[in-house]
Design an enzyme around this catalytic site. Sequence first.
Site, PDB file in Angstrom:
ATOM      1  CB  SER A  94      -0.827   0.028   1.343  1.00  0.00           C
ATOM      2  OG  SER A  94      -1.314   1.113   1.563  1.00  0.00           O
ATOM      3  CE1 TYR A 143      -4.485  -1.925   4.857  1.00  0.00           C
ATOM      4  CE2 TYR A 143      -3.205  -0.217   4.230  1.00  0.00           C
ATOM      5  CZ  TYR A 143      -3.955  -1.160   3.844  1.00  0.00           C
ATOM      6  OH  TYR A 143      -4.199  -1.381   2.441  1.00  0.00           O
TER       7      TYR A 143
HETATM    8  N1  NAD Z   1      -8.583  -0.914  -2.182  1.00  0.00           N
HETATM    9  C1  NAD Z   1      -7.504   0.013  -2.145  1.00  0.00           C
HETATM   10  O1  NAD Z   1      -7.384   1.245  -2.357  1.00  0.00           O
HETATM   11  C2  NAD Z   1      -6.236  -0.637  -1.573  1.00  0.00           C
HETATM   12  C3  NAD Z   1      -5.065   0.333  -1.639  1.00  0.00           C
HETATM   13  C4  NAD Z   1      -3.848  -0.136  -1.240  1.00  0.00           C
HETATM   14  C5  NAD Z   1      -3.921  -1.597  -0.784  1.00  0.00           C
HETATM   15  N2  NAD Z   1      -4.922  -2.608  -0.810  1.00  0.00           N
HETATM   16  C6  NAD Z   1      -4.781  -3.677  -0.332  1.00  0.00           C
HETATM   17  O2  NAD Z   1      -5.258  -4.701  -1.271  1.00  0.00           O
HETATM   18  C7  NAD Z   1      -5.620  -5.951  -0.670  1.00  0.00           C
HETATM   19  C8  NAD Z   1      -7.116  -6.137  -1.218  1.00  0.00           C
HETATM   20  O3  NAD Z   1      -7.837  -5.235  -0.673  1.00  0.00           O
HETATM   21  P1  NAD Z   1      -9.269  -4.829  -1.343  1.00  0.00           P
HETATM   22  O4  NAD Z   1      -9.190  -3.433  -1.627  1.00  0.00           O
HETATM   23  O5  NAD Z   1      -9.466  -5.828  -2.609  1.00  0.00           O
HETATM   24  O6  NAD Z   1     -10.182  -5.032  -0.358  1.00  0.00           O
HETATM   25  P2  NAD Z   1     -11.461  -6.172  -0.514  1.00  0.00           P
HETATM   26  O7  NAD Z   1     -12.184  -5.957   1.036  1.00  0.00           O
HETATM   27  O8  NAD Z   1     -12.394  -5.952  -1.575  1.00  0.00           O
HETATM   28  O9  NAD Z   1     -10.835  -7.636  -0.502  1.00  0.00           O
HETATM   29  C9  NAD Z   1     -10.070  -8.242   0.431  1.00  0.00           C
HETATM   30  C10 NAD Z   1     -10.710  -9.837   0.543  1.00  0.00           C
HETATM   31  O10 NAD Z   1      -9.999 -10.247   1.567  1.00  0.00           O
HETATM   32  C11 NAD Z   1     -10.742 -11.207   2.310  1.00  0.00           C
HETATM   33  N3  NAD Z   1     -10.314 -11.248   3.621  1.00  0.00           N
HETATM   34  C12 NAD Z   1     -10.476 -10.579   4.662  1.00  0.00           C
HETATM   35  N4  NAD Z   1      -9.915 -11.058   5.946  1.00  0.00           N
HETATM   36  C13 NAD Z   1      -9.454 -12.669   5.479  1.00  0.00           C
HETATM   37  C14 NAD Z   1      -8.737 -13.474   6.239  1.00  0.00           C
HETATM   38  N5  NAD Z   1      -8.722 -13.465   7.508  1.00  0.00           N
HETATM   39  N6  NAD Z   1      -8.945 -14.615   5.501  1.00  0.00           N
HETATM   40  C15 NAD Z   1      -9.011 -14.749   4.122  1.00  0.00           C
HETATM   41  N7  NAD Z   1      -9.619 -13.824   3.523  1.00  0.00           N
HETATM   42  C16 NAD Z   1      -9.811 -12.736   4.056  1.00  0.00           C
HETATM   43  C17 NAD Z   1     -12.168 -10.494   2.118  1.00  0.00           C
HETATM   44  O11 NAD Z   1     -13.128 -11.458   2.553  1.00  0.00           O
HETATM   45  C18 NAD Z   1     -11.990  -9.918   0.934  1.00  0.00           C
HETATM   46  O12 NAD Z   1     -12.886 -10.628  -0.173  1.00  0.00           O
HETATM   47  C19 NAD Z   1      -5.479  -5.570   0.832  1.00  0.00           C
HETATM   48  O13 NAD Z   1      -4.332  -6.444   1.080  1.00  0.00           O
HETATM   49  C20 NAD Z   1      -5.543  -4.180   1.054  1.00  0.00           C
HETATM   50  O14 NAD Z   1      -4.685  -3.645   2.148  1.00  0.00           O
HETATM   51  C21 NAD Z   1      -6.253  -2.011  -1.296  1.00  0.00           C
END
Ligand code: NAD
Length: 263
Positions: free
Chosen positions: A141, A153
């Site tokens: 991130s 985070y």
């Molecule tokens: N969306 C953004 O702007 C953004 C930016 C930077 C980093 N990220 C990172 O990208 C990754 C995905 O995030 P996203 O935005 O797609 O979020 P999201 O919530 O859409 O997807 C995350 C998925 O992880 C699953 N999850 C959560 N806890 C879990 C567990 N204990 N075991 C198994 N699965 C689990 C959830 O059920 C969900 O399907 C994360 O690591 C997040 O920190 C996202």
Amino acid sequence: MSEQRIAVVTGGGSGIGRATARRLAADGDLVVVADVNDAGAARVVDEIVAAGGDARAWHVDVAQEDSIRALAEGVTAAVGMPSVLVNSAGVLQNLSLLETFDLAEHDRVWAINYRGTYLCCRAFAETMAERGGGAIVNISSTSSVAAFPLLAYGPGKAAINQLTAILAAELGPRGVRVNAVIPGYVLTEQMRSRIDAGLRDPSVMHAQSALGCMVRPEDIADGIAFLCSPAARMVTGVALPIDAGWLASVTYNQYPGWPGGKR
Ligand SMILES: NC(=O)c1ccc[n+]([C@@H]2O[C@H](COP(=O)([O-])OP(=O)(O)OC[C@H]3O[C@@H](n4cnc5c(N)ncnc54)[C@H](O)[C@@H]3O)[C@@H](O)[C@H]2O)c1
């Protein structure tokens, strides 16, 4: 004909993981969509199959070591040895201050985001090395390199960058490449609902990025697909920003008095 790759995507039931699972399946991989949210994983598998791809849903809780071990052993027994692992399971946290941040929440975020990534790398790396190589992509991130009020985070994501470099060095001699992506503001379903609820202002996120827009989950999936592909065979140990130029702009835009800045 080359052998079909087996790709495991944790957090594949939503957001970046969903886009990545769909992209890898479209490229011909058999994709294991692993998530704690079974309904989400099943929905993504249905989408992939409807588009003519090959996928299986798998339950995993990356906060539980046994669950990760069961995923690695179960997938290998059921469909074969994976050569791609994308660690996209993760949770966000609310903005926090040192004095008042709940320690249980701190530990929960670390357990899923950092420890979950670490344990998934550990569970799959040996199998990948045994089959002659593979590619792991971790999801970091911008908060890993810039300061946000995200006390668990941000440090957890910084640790993921460091883990990525360490594992690249350790596993490179055995043919396993380990990289990370650094997404900027990504317009996932969750982000969309936060915008709709008035909790995030898209115009601010647009203005903070050099390219003047947010990133789509598919843009992150493109980067991940590249890092897993033979085109990246000489790339390991990097954390690749896919952020519409947010990191480049964030300091530039604040440079005092400089007319090129956006403020
Ligand atoms: N969306 C953004 O702007 C953004 C930016 C930077 C980093 N990220 C990172 O990208 C990754 C995905 O995030 P996203 O935005 O797609 O979020 P999201 O919530 O859409 O997807 C995350 C998925 O992880 C699953 N999850 C959560 N806890 C879990 C567990 N204990 N075991 C198994 N699965 C689990 C959830 O059920 C969900 O399907 C994360 O690591 C997040 O920190 C996202």
